[in-house]
Design an enzyme around this catalytic site. Structure first.
Site, short mmCIF file in Angstrom:
data_model
loop_
_atom_site.label_atom_id
_atom_site.label_comp_id
_atom_site.label_asym_id
_atom_site.label_seq_id
_atom_site.Cartn_x
_atom_site.Cartn_y
_atom_site.Cartn_z
N ARG A 93 0.84 -1.22 0.00
CA ARG A 93 0.00 0.00 0.00
C ARG A 93 0.87 1.25 0.00
NH1 ARG A 93 -4.09 -2.22 4.70
NH2 ARG A 93 -5.37 -3.52 3.34
N GLU B 131 -6.04 -4.06 -2.43
CA GLU B 131 -5.21 -3.69 -1.27
C GLU B 131 -6.03 -2.88 -0.26
OE1 GLU B 131 -1.80 -4.23 -0.91
OE2 GLU B 131 -1.31 -5.02 -2.87
C1 LIG Z 1 -7.41 -6.34 -10.66
C2 LIG Z 1 -7.35 -6.84 -9.26
C3 LIG Z 1 -6.18 -7.43 -8.79
C4 LIG Z 1 -6.12 -7.97 -7.49
N1 LIG Z 1 -4.97 -8.59 -7.05
C5 LIG Z 1 -4.99 -9.27 -5.86
C6 LIG Z 1 -3.87 -10.06 -5.46
O1 LIG Z 1 -2.85 -10.11 -6.15
N2 LIG Z 1 -3.98 -10.80 -4.31
C7 LIG Z 1 -5.08 -10.78 -3.53
O2 LIG Z 1 -5.11 -11.47 -2.51
N3 LIG Z 1 -6.16 -10.01 -3.87
C8 LIG Z 1 -6.14 -9.27 -5.02
N4 LIG Z 1 -7.24 -8.51 -5.40
C9 LIG Z 1 -8.44 -8.56 -4.57
C10 LIG Z 1 -8.77 -7.25 -3.86
O3 LIG Z 1 -7.88 -7.04 -2.81
C11 LIG Z 1 -10.25 -7.32 -3.42
O4 LIG Z 1 -11.03 -7.19 -4.59
C12 LIG Z 1 -10.60 -6.28 -2.39
O5 LIG Z 1 -10.01 -6.57 -1.15
C13 LIG Z 1 -12.11 -6.15 -2.19
O6 LIG Z 1 -12.68 -7.40 -2.01
P1 LIG Z 1 -14.00 -7.79 -2.86
O7 LIG Z 1 -13.74 -7.53 -4.29
O8 LIG Z 1 -14.39 -9.16 -2.46
O9 LIG Z 1 -15.10 -6.75 -2.40
P2 LIG Z 1 -16.01 -6.84 -1.11
O10 LIG Z 1 -15.21 -7.11 0.11
O11 LIG Z 1 -17.18 -7.75 -1.39
O12 LIG Z 1 -16.56 -5.35 -1.00
C14 LIG Z 1 -17.62 -4.86 -1.81
C15 LIG Z 1 -17.98 -3.46 -1.32
O13 LIG Z 1 -18.44 -3.52 0.04
C16 LIG Z 1 -17.69 -2.62 0.83
N5 LIG Z 1 -17.51 -3.19 2.17
C17 LIG Z 1 -17.05 -4.42 2.50
N6 LIG Z 1 -17.03 -4.57 3.83
C18 LIG Z 1 -17.46 -3.40 4.37
C19 LIG Z 1 -17.64 -2.91 5.70
N7 LIG Z 1 -17.34 -3.64 6.76
N8 LIG Z 1 -18.11 -1.66 5.85
C20 LIG Z 1 -18.41 -0.89 4.79
N9 LIG Z 1 -18.25 -1.28 3.50
C21 LIG Z 1 -17.78 -2.52 3.31
C22 LIG Z 1 -16.35 -2.46 0.12
O14 LIG Z 1 -15.73 -1.24 0.45
C23 LIG Z 1 -16.78 -2.51 -1.33
O15 LIG Z 1 -17.19 -1.24 -1.75
C24 LIG Z 1 -7.27 -7.90 -6.67
C25 LIG Z 1 -8.43 -7.27 -7.14
C26 LIG Z 1 -8.47 -6.75 -8.41
C27 LIG Z 1 -9.74 -6.11 -8.89
#
Ligand SMILES: Cc1cc2nc3c(=O)[nH]c(=O)nc-3n(C[C@H](O)[C@H](O)[C@H](O)COP(=O)(O)OP(=O)(O)OC[C@H]3O[C@@H](n4cnc5c(N)ncnc54)[C@H](O)[C@@H]3O)c2cc1C
Length: 392
Positions: free
Chosen positions: A251, A371
């Protein structure tokens, strides 16, 4: 893409606060991006292909393990140099920076910080040279913002561990040679395991149809009864704090990287506004366009100062998770807003690949989500200042 005419803005003479070494390292990265990234990146993004030709150059500019000691093949640099390299790479493309961030902070860092001497000797020099590419598996289909809920698990089978589960959204997955994977043991405690390509039951299908980070390969990590040798366990740290400490480092790099994307959008928009004539005048002469450009350079300058101060704190070993979180959130948010405004300054030309702005804008949609999402980082700051966690 049209010729790369980038000129970096430095409105507050921040260069005066950098050392000669910082400036040299930044210049090397900047020159490499102009020479080897800018000419090929638009086509790679349009074709949704990771340009493997850049791996060697990334290694040569010190982007793989900038702060990992030289004895393990790293560049042995300080944290500000690391940040400056990330800034320059992301000036070219956030996807390329993502590859470097994952390799350095999410694969090399945990092996360096929590691995055994044998693991360090075996993996770090090859990761630093780009002979091995790495990925980091934390996120799962049902556990993104809440990685502690992960279900990927391993069982002790005497002479090996048996790993099962699935990781999703993993950068570099489709071509990685090694993956640092976070999984729960039989007691439910999170540990890191080094999984190597070729292990039976380990596959890495690619994720297609992305409109963002198209020049970075994203995929899944699937584990179907994978036998992981016991010597591949990261023994130095366990619990959720282990992967989160890697995210701190990545980050921090993103906080700098986003400035690069923003500088490129601003610089492109400024040049275009001075050249584009409408109503017999350059559009830069209209107040509304000047307002946009003035706000952009102000926000970039603030982000530069935030990143530099954070770099100083990191060099002193004093930067907190919450401080890093704030810089990641602020600087990515700043960059995505600048990309949107810059795109409008270019009018119709803003949507074509002759200019980098639309690619940056689409890339930043991933950067603001991975991240830790923007919202989650707000909650981290909220928790830090109130003492109350509002996640649940
Ligand atoms: C192109 C890309 C590359 C990536 N590379 C990696 C990688 O190399 N390794 C890895 O491990 N991960 C990777 N990620 C995953 C990334 O870290 C996750 O997509 C991210 O942490 C969000 O998780 P999610 O997509 O499941 O969204 P979710 O957790 O389902 O969140 C959906 C929405 O809900 C909100 N939300 C969730 N919980 C809360 C809460 N408690 N309060 C308020 N709002 C909330 C979030 O802010 C978001 O707006 C990558 C993602 C992308 C898109």
């Amino acid at each position: 893409m049209s010729q790369d005419l980038f000129q970096a803005p430095d409105y507050y003479n921040i260069d005066d606060l950098l050392t000669e070494e910082h400036l040299l390292i930044r210049q090397a990265a900047r020159d490499w991006v102009k020479r080897d990234v800018s000419p090929i990146i638009e086509e790679a993004a349009q074709k949704a292909e990771f340009p493997k030709s850049i791996i060697k150059g990334l290694s040569e500019i010190g982007a793989f393990g900038p702060y990992i000691p030289e004895e393990y093949g790293g560049a042995g640099l300080d944290q500000i140099s690391y940040g400056l390299i990330m800034q320059e790479i992301e000036r070219g493309d956030s996807g390329v920076r993502s590859t470097a961030s994952v390799q350095s902070s999410l694969v090399m860092f945990p092996i360096y910080a929590y691995g055994t001497e044998e693991q360090k000797q075996k993996f770090l020099p090859k990761l630093a040279s780009g002979e091995f590419m790495g990925s980091f598996g934390l996120t799962e289909p049902d556990h993104g913002s809440n990685p502690g809920g992960m279900t990927t698990n391993f069982k002790d089978k005497g002479d090996h561990y048996l790993l099962n589960g699935a990781k999703m959204w993993i950068s570099n997955a489709p071509f990685c040679d090694v993956a640092v994977v976070w999984a729960k043991n039989e007691e439910g405690r999170i540990h890191g395991l080094i999984v190597e390509r070729g292990m039976e039951g380990f596959s890495t299908p690619e994720t297609h149809n992305k409109w963002s980070l198209r020049a970075s390969a994203t995929g899944e990590l699937l584990f179907n009864n994978v036998k992981v040798p016991k010597e591949n366990l990261l023994t130095g740290k366990s619990g959720l704090g282990a992967p989160l400490s890697c995210l701190d480092s990545a980050r921090y790099g993103i906080a700098w990287g986003a400035i690069g994307a923003a500088m490129d959008c601003y610089d492109t928009a400024l040049r275009y506004a001075k050249e584009r004539i409408q109503f017999d005048k350059p559009i830069a002469s209209f107040q509304l366009q000047q307002k946009k450009l003035a706000e952009m350079i102000t926000e970039i300058t603030k982000a530069q100062l935030l990143a530099l101060r954070l770099g100083q704190l990191k060099n002193e070993g004093k930067a907190t998770t919450a401080q890093i979180s704030m810089a990641k959130r602020n600087n990515v948010d700043m960059a995505i807003k600048i990309a949107r405004e810059a795109r409008q300054i270019l009018g119709g030309m803003g949507i074509v690949g002759d200019y980098s702005i639309m690619r940056h804008m689409m890339n930043l949609e991933s950067v603001i989500t991975y991240e830790g999402t923007h919202d989650i980082h707000l909650l981290i700051t909220g928790m830090d200042i109130t003492g109350i966690a509002a996640f649940k």
